[in-house]
Design a protein around this motif. Sequence first.
Motif, PDB file in Angstrom:
ATOM      1  N   TYR A  32       0.799  -1.212   0.000  1.00  0.00           N
ATOM      2  CA  TYR A  32       0.000   0.000   0.000  1.00  0.00           C
ATOM      3  C   TYR A  32       0.838   1.272   0.000  1.00  0.00           C
ATOM      4  O   TYR A  32       1.847   1.380   0.723  1.00  0.00           O
ATOM      5  N   ARG A  53       4.709   2.830  -1.999  1.00  0.00           N
ATOM      6  CA  ARG A  53       5.068   1.488  -1.577  1.00  0.00           C
ATOM      7  C   ARG A  53       6.243   0.960  -2.398  1.00  0.00           C
ATOM      8  O   ARG A  53       6.972   0.087  -1.933  1.00  0.00           O
ATOM      9  N   ALA A  98      -4.479   4.597   3.458  1.00  0.00           N
ATOM     10  CA  ALA A  98      -3.787   3.579   2.668  1.00  0.00           C
ATOM     11  C   ALA A  98      -4.496   3.394   1.340  1.00  0.00           C
ATOM     12  O   ALA A  98      -5.728   3.359   1.285  1.00  0.00           O
ATOM     13  N   ARG A 100      -4.036   1.285  -2.739  1.00  0.00           N
ATOM     14  CA  ARG A 100      -3.295   0.274  -3.480  1.00  0.00           C
ATOM     15  C   ARG A 100      -2.405   0.879  -4.558  1.00  0.00           C
ATOM     16  O   ARG A 100      -1.302   0.424  -4.773  1.00  0.00           O
ATOM     17  N   TYR A 110      -7.385   7.253  -1.864  1.00  0.00           N
ATOM     18  CA  TYR A 110      -7.084   6.287  -0.801  1.00  0.00           C
ATOM     19  C   TYR A 110      -8.326   5.480  -0.431  1.00  0.00           C
ATOM     20  O   TYR A 110      -9.439   5.989  -0.449  1.00  0.00           O
TER      21      TYR A 110
END
Length: 123
Positions: A32, A53, A98, A100, A110
């Motif tokens: 994430y 990430r 968070a 992806r 988010y």
Amino acid sequence: QVQLVESGGGLVQTGGSLRLSCTASGRTFSNYDMGWFRQAPGKVRNFVAAIRRTDGSTVYADSVKGRFTISRDNAKTTVYLQMDNLRPEDTARYYCAAGRSVGRPSVRAYDFWGQGTQVTVSS
């Protein structure tokens, strides 16, 4: 689902420092992109900082550049926001988020949000 829990907020004087933490659970944290946002009473939620990430690259709102630092520890599934030289205008509730695959950081980018932690900077 990703559960996010923020901590580290509080009351600090102008020029002081705080470090916020956000611990994630539920899914693989390293998958994430993570971000910090803030919202003052009666105002919209605004972007503060983000960290990717993939390569750990970071981006900041102009209002916090040079004063705030975002970092992450994938082993501890935690993202941090080090806040230095705090100003009264930094007073807000700070939220961890968070996503992806976050392109340009925005509230809509988010997927998961924490409950927030209050930061109050006195003048």
